[in-house]
Motif scaffolding. Structure first.
Motif, PDB file in Angstrom:
ATOM      1  N   MET A   1      35.621  19.375  38.004  1.00  0.00           N
ATOM      2  CA  MET A   1      35.236  19.793  39.339  1.00  0.00           C
ATOM      3  C   MET A   1      36.250  20.781  39.894  1.00  0.00           C
ATOM      4  SD  MET A   1      32.930  19.373  41.554  1.00  0.00           S
ATOM      5  CE  MET A   1      32.600  19.648  43.242  1.00  0.00           C
ATOM      6  N   ALA A   2      37.515  20.583  39.539  1.00  0.00           N
ATOM      7  CA  ALA A   2      38.546  21.490  40.060  1.00  0.00           C
ATOM      8  C   ALA A   2      38.329  22.916  39.559  1.00  0.00           C
ATOM      9  CB  ALA A   2      39.933  20.986  39.657  1.00  0.00           C
ATOM     10  N   GLY A   3      37.934  23.060  38.298  1.00  0.00           N
ATOM     11  CA  GLY A   3      37.683  24.392  37.746  1.00  0.00           C
ATOM     12  C   GLY A   3      36.526  25.080  38.450  1.00  0.00           C
ATOM     13  N   VAL A   4      35.475  24.329  38.735  1.00  0.00           N
ATOM     14  CA  VAL A   4      34.319  24.884  39.436  1.00  0.00           C
ATOM     15  C   VAL A   4      34.725  25.285  40.850  1.00  0.00           C
ATOM     16  CG1 VAL A   4      32.010  24.360  40.322  1.00  0.00           C
ATOM     17  CG2 VAL A   4      32.667  23.614  38.034  1.00  0.00           C
ATOM     18  N   MET A   5      35.550  24.475  41.493  1.00  0.00           N
ATOM     19  CA  MET A   5      36.008  24.792  42.854  1.00  0.00           C
ATOM     20  C   MET A   5      36.858  26.065  42.872  1.00  0.00           C
ATOM     21  SD  MET A   5      34.899  22.465  45.026  1.00  0.00           S
ATOM     22  CE  MET A   5      36.039  22.439  46.356  1.00  0.00           C
ATOM     23  N   ILE A   6      37.697  26.245  41.859  1.00  0.00           N
ATOM     24  CA  ILE A   6      38.530  27.453  41.782  1.00  0.00           C
ATOM     25  C   ILE A   6      37.660  28.684  41.598  1.00  0.00           C
ATOM     26  CG2 ILE A   6      40.250  28.647  40.370  1.00  0.00           C
ATOM     27  CD1 ILE A   6      41.515  25.844  39.912  1.00  0.00           C
ATOM     28  N   VAL A   7      36.669  28.608  40.717  1.00  0.00           N
ATOM     29  CA  VAL A   7      35.750  29.729  40.512  1.00  0.00           C
ATOM     30  C   VAL A   7      34.988  30.018  41.800  1.00  0.00           C
ATOM     31  CG1 VAL A   7      33.681  30.468  39.268  1.00  0.00           C
ATOM     32  CG2 VAL A   7      35.549  29.370  38.030  1.00  0.00           C
ATOM     33  N   ASN A   8      34.548  28.971  42.489  1.00  0.00           N
ATOM     34  CA  ASN A   8      33.830  29.128  43.751  1.00  0.00           C
ATOM     35  C   ASN A   8      34.715  29.802  44.797  1.00  0.00           C
ATOM     36  OD1 ASN A   8      31.835  28.900  45.662  1.00  0.00           O
ATOM     37  ND2 ASN A   8      32.230  26.743  46.087  1.00  0.00           N
ATOM     38  N   LEU A   9      35.971  29.424  44.866  1.00  0.00           N
ATOM     39  CA  LEU A   9      36.914  30.022  45.811  1.00  0.00           C
ATOM     40  C   LEU A   9      37.106  31.510  45.524  1.00  0.00           C
ATOM     41  CD1 LEU A   9      38.995  29.576  48.111  1.00  0.00           C
ATOM     42  CD2 LEU A   9      40.654  29.122  46.326  1.00  0.00           C
ATOM     43  N   ILE A  10      37.293  31.849  44.270  1.00  0.00           N
ATOM     44  CA  ILE A  10      37.470  33.255  43.887  1.00  0.00           C
ATOM     45  C   ILE A  10      36.211  34.052  44.209  1.00  0.00           C
ATOM     46  CG2 ILE A  10      37.770  34.812  41.913  1.00  0.00           C
ATOM     47  CD1 ILE A  10      39.583  32.590  40.701  1.00  0.00           C
ATOM     48  N   LEU A  11      35.053  33.486  43.913  1.00  0.00           N
ATOM     49  CA  LEU A  11      33.787  34.160  44.211  1.00  0.00           C
ATOM     50  C   LEU A  11      33.631  34.394  45.716  1.00  0.00           C
ATOM     51  CD1 LEU A  11      31.095  35.219  43.047  1.00  0.00           C
ATOM     52  CD2 LEU A  11      30.191  32.923  43.410  1.00  0.00           C
TER      53      LEU A  11
END
Length: 55
Positions: A1-11
């Motif tokens: 979930m942390a990886g998805v959250m990081i990608v979401n933040l960058i996006l």
């Protein structure tokens, strides 16, 4: 979930810099669904590896 959250933040940062406002409800739901699919894929691979090792 942390990886998805990081990608979401960058996006979100990239889209906000370009003037595109993303709907937080849709992005949150999409992030949660993606995280579940990734988790299920990892669990399936791990279970298959354990089944092979038991034989």
């Amino acid at each position: 979930m942390a990886g998805v959250m990081i990608v979401n933040l960058i996006l979100n940062i990239i889209c906000n810099m370009n003037g595109v406002d993303l709907n937080s409800t849709v992005m949150g739901t999409t992030s949660a669904v993606c995280a579940m699919f990734i988790y299920n894929g990892l669990i399936k691979n791990e279970k298959n590896n354990e089944d092979r090792n038991e034989r």
